[in-house]
Design a protein around this motif. Structure first.
Motif, short mmCIF file in Angstrom:
data_model
loop_
_atom_site.label_atom_id
_atom_site.label_comp_id
_atom_site.label_asym_id
_atom_site.label_seq_id
_atom_site.Cartn_x
_atom_site.Cartn_y
_atom_site.Cartn_z
N ARG A 94 -32.58 41.25 96.14
CA ARG A 94 -32.82 41.33 97.59
C ARG A 94 -33.42 40.02 98.10
NH1 ARG A 94 -35.83 47.06 98.96
NH2 ARG A 94 -34.09 48.49 98.58
N ALA A 95 -34.46 39.55 97.41
CA ALA A 95 -35.19 38.37 97.88
C ALA A 95 -34.31 37.13 97.87
CB ALA A 95 -36.43 38.15 97.01
N ALA A 96 -33.38 37.05 96.92
CA ALA A 96 -32.55 35.86 96.80
C ALA A 96 -31.44 35.82 97.85
CB ALA A 96 -31.92 35.81 95.40
N GLY A 97 -31.15 36.97 98.49
CA GLY A 97 -30.14 37.01 99.53
C GLY A 97 -28.74 36.72 99.03
N LEU A 98 -28.43 37.18 97.82
CA LEU A 98 -27.13 36.89 97.23
C LEU A 98 -26.06 37.85 97.74
CD1 LEU A 98 -28.32 36.37 93.54
CD2 LEU A 98 -27.84 34.60 95.24
N ASP A 99 -24.80 37.44 97.59
CA ASP A 99 -23.72 38.35 97.92
C ASP A 99 -23.55 39.36 96.79
OD1 ASP A 99 -22.47 36.98 95.85
OD2 ASP A 99 -21.22 35.77 97.19
N SER A 100 -22.69 40.35 97.01
CA SER A 100 -22.60 41.48 96.09
C SER A 100 -22.26 41.07 94.66
CB SER A 100 -21.58 42.49 96.61
OG SER A 100 -21.47 43.57 95.71
N PRO A 101 -21.21 40.29 94.40
CA PRO A 101 -20.90 39.95 93.01
C PRO A 101 -22.05 39.21 92.32
CG PRO A 101 -19.04 39.44 94.44
CD PRO A 101 -20.20 39.74 95.33
N SER A 102 -22.69 38.31 93.04
CA SER A 102 -23.78 37.54 92.45
C SER A 102 -24.99 38.43 92.16
CB SER A 102 -24.20 36.40 93.39
OG SER A 102 -23.12 35.51 93.59
N ARG A 103 -25.26 39.40 93.05
CA ARG A 103 -26.37 40.33 92.81
C ARG A 103 -26.15 41.11 91.53
NH1 ARG A 103 -28.31 43.91 97.88
NH2 ARG A 103 -29.86 44.47 96.31
N GLN A 104 -24.94 41.62 91.36
CA GLN A 104 -24.64 42.41 90.17
C GLN A 104 -24.74 41.57 88.91
OE1 GLN A 104 -24.05 45.66 89.93
NE2 GLN A 104 -24.22 46.08 92.12
N GLU A 105 -24.28 40.33 88.98
CA GLU A 105 -24.34 39.45 87.81
C GLU A 105 -25.78 39.12 87.44
OE1 GLU A 105 -22.79 34.98 86.45
OE2 GLU A 105 -22.05 35.89 88.30
N LEU A 106 -26.61 38.79 88.44
CA LEU A 106 -28.01 38.48 88.17
C LEU A 106 -28.74 39.70 87.65
CD1 LEU A 106 -30.44 36.60 88.28
CD2 LEU A 106 -30.69 37.15 90.71
N ALA A 107 -28.45 40.86 88.24
CA ALA A 107 -29.11 42.09 87.80
C ALA A 107 -28.78 42.40 86.35
CB ALA A 107 -28.70 43.25 88.69
N THR A 108 -27.55 42.18 85.96
CA THR A 108 -27.16 42.44 84.57
C THR A 108 -27.94 41.56 83.62
OG1 THR A 108 -24.94 43.12 85.27
CG2 THR A 108 -25.21 42.48 82.96
N LEU A 109 -28.16 40.30 84.00
CA LEU A 109 -28.93 39.39 83.15
C LEU A 109 -30.38 39.88 83.00
CD1 LEU A 109 -27.68 35.93 84.49
CD2 LEU A 109 -27.10 37.01 82.31
N LEU A 110 -30.93 40.43 84.08
CA LEU A 110 -32.32 40.91 84.03
C LEU A 110 -32.44 42.21 83.24
CD1 LEU A 110 -33.42 40.25 87.71
CD2 LEU A 110 -34.22 39.05 85.68
N MET A 111 -31.38 43.01 83.23
CA MET A 111 -31.43 44.31 82.56
C MET A 111 -30.91 44.19 81.13
SD MET A 111 -30.54 47.02 85.65
CE MET A 111 -28.91 46.37 86.03
N SER A 112 -31.52 43.31 80.36
CA SER A 112 -31.13 43.15 78.96
C SER A 112 -31.78 44.24 78.12
CB SER A 112 -31.56 41.77 78.44
OG SER A 112 -32.96 41.60 78.57
N HIS A 113 -31.11 44.66 77.08
CA HIS A 113 -31.59 45.76 76.25
C HIS A 113 -32.84 45.37 75.47
CE1 HIS A 113 -27.20 47.15 76.53
NE2 HIS A 113 -27.93 47.99 77.27
N LEU A 114 -33.76 46.32 75.36
CA LEU A 114 -35.03 46.07 74.67
C LEU A 114 -34.95 46.35 73.18
CD1 LEU A 114 -37.39 47.75 77.28
CD2 LEU A 114 -36.73 45.34 77.13
N GLY A 115 -33.91 47.01 72.76
CA GLY A 115 -33.80 47.37 71.35
C GLY A 115 -32.35 47.58 70.98
#
Length: 336
Positions: A305-326
């Motif tokens: 939200r804060a970065a103001g990205l378009d939809s594809p970029s938001r999903q790509e960035l979110a995927t990078l942040l949601m890396s598996h912990l185990g």
């Protein structure tokens, strides 16, 4: 009028804890003289993170029921669950809603012992004081002693204090069993004060609450209102049956989509656009393949939200942040 529940999970502070029924006869304690809770909110102003967590925590119906069970039965609450499920936020939310004052916190490591939680005594400082002259040598052992979070929680407070014993599964194998007697009896001795009781029956002792002192008679502390004790575990070990039967056990589950949307609203505001809903769904999908924490979803929603990205970029960035912990999860452990 029904007295259940005392804790509602609404997040709105109230004084209903004063209506808590008398304890079962086998869990009644009579320590005294009674102490008032220390001044201050449940969440320290010095910790805005904890304050925010206490205000935004959203308990499940099961959590509300079992918190009340622990309060009514005067039993510790053992909370298990995956990382980021809110285990350590729960006691702050309860303390805030029931106005029980600052939360006492004991962070457990493999080196933690029962004595660490009850009190700390510095014999070297007393030895140095004795070397400075007769006046210093006449001081009390209490001048070199401070109660720990467990020792403070078991003081004879009129209303229960809230004690978080965090990550009990990281402890030495003996600590859960060592806790049994103290939590069952609601009392403990301080040997240094017991030995000094012949000359000084009452000692003024520092507590785990900043700057607070209490009187301890004959070196023995008896609780009055049994504290609301929350022990958290990440499931890294099994506990002995004798320990488990003395606890009320709450197993926090991974939140479903509705619960995750409620959590996002609580932390980041009411506006849930389509992109946010998609991020929640993406989080659930990725959770089927490996361990994720709710914090990761909140980070992803806030940042995209804060970065103001378009939809594809938001999903790509979110995927990078949601890396598996185990490692990958077994299908039976996946999200519903």
């Amino acid at each position: 009028m029904s007295l259940w529940p005392v804790y509602r999970g609404s997040g709105e502070p109230h004084d209903e804890v004063t209506r808590l029924p008398a304890p079962p006869p086998w869990r009644a304690f009579d320590g005294g003289p009674p102490l008032s809770r220390p001044d201050g909110p449940a969440e320290s102003a010095a910790s805005p993170f904890r304050a925010h967590r206490a205000e935004t925590y959203r308990p499940t119906d099961e959590a509300v029921q079992l918190v009340n069970a622990a309060l009514y039965l005067r039993r510790p609450l053992l909370v298990t669950g995956p990382p980021g499920s809110g285990k350590s936020s729960l006691p702050y939310a309860v303390a805030r809603e029931l106005r029980l004052g600052p939360v006492l916190r004991w962070n457990i490591t493999s080196r933690s012992t029962l004595a660490d939680g009850i009190y700390q005594y510095d014999p070297l400082s007393r030895l140095y004081a004795a070397g400075r002259g007769p006046e210093e040598a006449a001081d009390s052992p209490a001048d070199h002693l401070r109660l720990g979070p467990l020792g403070t929680a078991l003081l004879p407070f009129e209303l229960p204090r809230v004690l978080l014993i965090d990550e009990i599964d990281k402890s030495d194998l003996d600590l859960p069993n060592d806790l049994l007697h103290v939590l069952e009896e609601g009392q403990y001795e301080i040997p240094e004060l017991v030995r000094a009781a012949r000359e000084q029956a009452e000692a003024s002792v520092l507590t785990a609450d900043a700057g607070e002192r209490v009187a301890v008679r004959q070196g023995v502390v008896h609780c009055r209102a049994f504290p609301f004790v929350v022990l958290t575990s990440n499931g890294e070990r099994e506990f002995p049956p004798a320990f488990l039967r003395r606890c009320v056990t709450l197993a926090l589950r991974r939140p479903d989509e509705r619960q995750l949307l409620d959590i996002v609203r609580a932390h980041l505001g009411d506006a849930l656009d389509d992109e946010t809903v998609q991020l929640v769904q993406r989080f659930l999908e990725r959770g089927r393949d490996g361990e994720l924490a709710t914090d990761q979803l909140l980070n992803a929603v806030y940042l995209t939200r804060a970065a103001g990205l378009d939809s594809p970029s938001r999903q790509e960035l979110a995927t990078l942040l949601m890396s598996h912990l185990g490692p990958a999860l077994d299908p039976v452990d996946a999200y519903d």
